[in-house]
Design an enzyme around this catalytic site. Sequence first.
Site, short mmCIF file in Angstrom:
data_model
loop_
_atom_site.label_atom_id
_atom_site.label_comp_id
_atom_site.label_asym_id
_atom_site.label_seq_id
_atom_site.Cartn_x
_atom_site.Cartn_y
_atom_site.Cartn_z
N HIS A 234 -12.17 4.13 4.96
CA HIS A 234 -11.27 5.13 4.38
C HIS A 234 -12.06 6.40 4.03
CE1 HIS A 234 -8.84 1.42 3.50
NE2 HIS A 234 -7.88 2.23 3.91
N LYS B 252 3.03 -5.10 6.30
CA LYS B 252 3.07 -5.11 4.83
C LYS B 252 4.52 -5.15 4.32
CE LYS B 252 -1.24 -5.00 3.44
NZ LYS B 252 -1.75 -6.03 2.52
N TYR C 103 0.44 -1.60 10.64
CA TYR C 103 0.02 -2.13 9.33
C TYR C 103 1.19 -2.08 8.34
CZ TYR C 103 -2.72 -1.86 4.90
OH TYR C 103 -3.25 -2.02 3.64
N SER D 179 0.86 -1.19 0.00
CA SER D 179 0.00 0.00 0.00
C SER D 179 0.90 1.24 0.00
CB SER D 179 -0.87 -0.01 1.25
OG SER D 179 -1.48 1.25 1.42
N SER D 180 0.40 2.31 -0.63
CA SER D 180 1.22 3.54 -0.67
C SER D 180 1.53 4.07 0.73
CB SER D 180 0.51 4.62 -1.50
OG SER D 180 -0.75 4.92 -0.93
N CYS D 181 0.70 3.71 1.72
CA CYS D 181 0.90 4.26 3.07
C CYS D 181 2.07 3.60 3.80
CB CYS D 181 -0.37 4.14 3.90
SG CYS D 181 -0.77 2.47 4.35
N1 LIG Z 1 -8.65 -0.32 0.43
C1 LIG Z 1 -7.59 0.38 0.08
O1 LIG Z 1 -7.65 1.62 -0.07
C2 LIG Z 1 -6.27 -0.31 -0.15
C3 LIG Z 1 -6.13 -1.68 0.00
N2 LIG Z 1 -4.91 -2.27 -0.22
C4 LIG Z 1 -4.73 -3.70 -0.02
O2 LIG Z 1 -5.65 -4.46 -0.79
C5 LIG Z 1 -5.98 -5.68 -0.13
C6 LIG Z 1 -7.48 -5.82 -0.03
O3 LIG Z 1 -8.04 -4.70 0.62
P1 LIG Z 1 -9.62 -4.39 0.56
O4 LIG Z 1 -10.24 -5.19 -0.50
O5 LIG Z 1 -9.77 -2.93 0.58
O6 LIG Z 1 -10.09 -4.96 1.98
P2 LIG Z 1 -11.53 -5.48 2.45
O7 LIG Z 1 -11.61 -5.18 3.89
O8 LIG Z 1 -12.58 -4.96 1.53
O9 LIG Z 1 -11.43 -7.05 2.23
C7 LIG Z 1 -10.55 -7.82 2.97
C8 LIG Z 1 -10.88 -9.28 2.77
O10 LIG Z 1 -9.94 -10.01 3.55
C9 LIG Z 1 -10.60 -11.12 4.09
N3 LIG Z 1 -10.01 -11.46 5.39
C10 LIG Z 1 -9.70 -10.63 6.41
N4 LIG Z 1 -9.22 -11.33 7.45
C11 LIG Z 1 -9.24 -12.64 7.08
C12 LIG Z 1 -8.90 -13.84 7.72
N5 LIG Z 1 -8.44 -13.85 8.98
N6 LIG Z 1 -9.07 -14.99 7.05
C13 LIG Z 1 -9.54 -15.00 5.78
N7 LIG Z 1 -9.88 -13.89 5.11
C14 LIG Z 1 -9.74 -12.72 5.77
C15 LIG Z 1 -12.06 -10.75 4.27
O11 LIG Z 1 -12.81 -11.92 4.07
P3 LIG Z 1 -14.37 -12.13 4.49
O12 LIG Z 1 -15.14 -11.11 3.71
O13 LIG Z 1 -14.68 -13.51 4.06
O14 LIG Z 1 -14.45 -11.92 5.96
C16 LIG Z 1 -12.27 -9.69 3.20
O15 LIG Z 1 -12.97 -10.21 2.10
C17 LIG Z 1 -5.26 -5.62 1.23
O16 LIG Z 1 -4.06 -6.31 1.16
C18 LIG Z 1 -4.99 -4.15 1.41
O17 LIG Z 1 -3.90 -3.94 2.23
C19 LIG Z 1 -3.83 -1.53 -0.61
C20 LIG Z 1 -3.92 -0.19 -0.78
C21 LIG Z 1 -5.14 0.55 -0.54
C1 LIG Z 2 -5.08 3.31 2.02
C2 LIG Z 2 -4.38 3.72 3.28
O1 LIG Z 2 -5.30 4.35 4.16
C3 LIG Z 2 -4.81 4.79 5.40
O2 LIG Z 2 -4.20 6.05 5.26
P1 LIG Z 2 -4.96 7.37 4.89
O3 LIG Z 2 -4.86 7.62 3.45
O4 LIG Z 2 -4.47 8.46 5.77
O5 LIG Z 2 -6.47 6.99 5.30
P2 LIG Z 2 -7.91 7.57 5.23
O6 LIG Z 2 -8.51 7.29 3.92
O7 LIG Z 2 -8.65 7.04 6.42
O8 LIG Z 2 -7.77 9.17 5.44
C4 LIG Z 2 -7.23 10.02 4.50
C5 LIG Z 2 -7.34 11.46 4.96
O9 LIG Z 2 -8.73 11.82 4.92
C6 LIG Z 2 -9.08 12.45 6.14
N1 LIG Z 2 -10.53 12.31 6.39
C7 LIG Z 2 -11.43 13.33 6.33
N2 LIG Z 2 -12.64 12.90 6.66
C8 LIG Z 2 -12.53 11.55 6.87
C9 LIG Z 2 -13.46 10.57 7.23
O10 LIG Z 2 -14.66 10.83 7.43
N3 LIG Z 2 -12.99 9.28 7.35
C10 LIG Z 2 -11.67 8.98 7.13
N4 LIG Z 2 -11.26 7.68 7.23
N5 LIG Z 2 -10.75 9.91 6.82
C11 LIG Z 2 -11.18 11.19 6.68
C12 LIG Z 2 -8.19 11.79 7.16
O11 LIG Z 2 -8.12 12.52 8.36
C13 LIG Z 2 -6.88 11.72 6.38
O12 LIG Z 2 -6.23 12.96 6.42
C14 LIG Z 2 -3.76 3.96 6.06
O13 LIG Z 2 -4.05 3.95 7.44
C15 LIG Z 2 -3.58 2.64 5.45
O14 LIG Z 2 -4.50 1.74 5.99
C16 LIG Z 2 -3.77 2.55 3.98
O15 LIG Z 2 -3.48 1.54 3.36
#
Ligand SMILES: NC(=O)C1=CN([C@@H]2O[C@H](COP(=O)(O)OP(=O)(O)OC[C@H]3O[C@@H](n4cnc5c(N)ncnc54)[C@H](OP(=O)(O)O)[C@@H]3O)[C@@H](O)[C@H]2O)C=CC1
Ligand SMILES: C[C@H]1O[C@H](OP(=O)(O)OP(=O)(O)OC[C@H]2O[C@@H](n3cnc4c(=O)[nH]c(N)nc43)[C@H](O)[C@@H]2O)[C@@H](O)[C@@H](O)C1=O
Length: 308
Positions: A180, A141, A137, A108-110
Amino acid sequence: MEKEAKIYVAGHRGMVGSAIYRKLQKEGYENIITKTSAELDLRNQQAVTDFFAKEKPDYVFLAAAKVGGIVANNTYRADFLYENLAIQNNVIHNAYANGVKKLMFLGSSCIYPKMAPQPLKEDYLLTGTLEHTNEPYAIAKIAGIKMCDAYRDQYGCNFISVMPTNLYGYNDNYHPQNSHVLPALIRKVHEAKMNNEKEVVVWGSGSPMREFLFADDLADACYFLMQNYNEPHLINIGTGHDLTIKDLALLIKDVLGFEGELVFDASKPDGTPRKLMDVSKLHHLGWKHKVELREGIALAYQDFESRY
Ligand SMILES: NC(=O)C1=CN([C@@H]2O[C@H](COP(=O)(O)OP(=O)(O)OC[C@H]3O[C@@H](n4cnc5c(N)ncnc54)[C@H](OP(=O)(O)O)[C@@H]3O)[C@@H](O)[C@H]2O)C=CC1
Ligand SMILES: C[C@H]1O[C@H](OP(=O)(O)OP(=O)(O)OC[C@H]2O[C@@H](n3cnc4c(=O)[nH]c(N)nc43)[C@H](O)[C@@H]2O)[C@@H](O)[C@@H](O)C1=O
């Protein structure tokens, strides 16, 4: 990946995993294995060992993880570290032990250093201090990326790591605290509009900058890289464009048609000031995103309305 190959998509019900699953189906793959977390808890070493020994997948997309926004990462620090380490340890090691031909791990970019120069090049990883709110996290990663590299070095495994920017799309998490920013603001603006409220609260100062990629574009890039990328070095996936959180909130207001004001809550963390991806490596390979932000927000909002 051969069309008859057996492909395990870990996390297929999540936002990313479901997008990868849809992409594979669209490309004509029929032998896709999936398990919910209730059916297979990937933190359970024995269960994962048994699953791989029985199923023997050819390819693995590891999209299962404990995921959340800035406050979730900062609140459940132990869970984010423990669960992600356990899931990726079990899956990556068993992929090696069962001869998986290729595995994709998602960073992830974070997880780049908090104050790294912009845009973020792939080789900036581990060159500086991490953002505190998501340090556990990020540590997990980074361990996953290094594990893929180490298994390649020692055992010759073709395990690759990709580095997605902030994502949004179908099946996103709209939890009020743990989501997010983009889904959180869609929900807040929608609710304010429905309840005829005059304002929406945006966390932090509104000045941090973020880049957003539609999850179906991410899945398309993951498929492209699974076909075309076989290197140990990680590769960024993003759009190469970012905007301030304030401008994101204004855009969401506009797309959803809400005319109230934005109020900024300084008690909430800003996090990393900026994390814009350098996507030149991916562009040189021939992949570029398709869905622009305004269009993607409208699509995500349709999905939100159909599910909530
Ligand atoms: N969302 C984002 O903005 C970003 C996401 N990523 C990466 O992308 C990937 C997917 O993220 P995203 O789709 O957003 O996440 P979600 O929370 O939408 O999905 C996560 C999935 O992981 C499964 N999971 C979690 N814990 C377990 C476990 N103990 N055993 C089996 N399955 C598990 C869940 O399964 P179930 O539904 O069956 O419980 C769920 O379907 C991650 O690696 C994340 O770090 C990277 C950058 C940004
Ligand atoms: C994808 C990345 O996501 C995470 O990083 P992040 O980008 O900082 O996450 P975020 O989307 O929650 O917030 C982005 C910005 O937005 C602001 N903000 C405003 N209002 C709301 C609000 O209502 N909710 C949230 N969540 N944020 C808010 C918030 O305060 C921040 O300044 C990592 O922990 C990590 O898990 C990771 O992988």
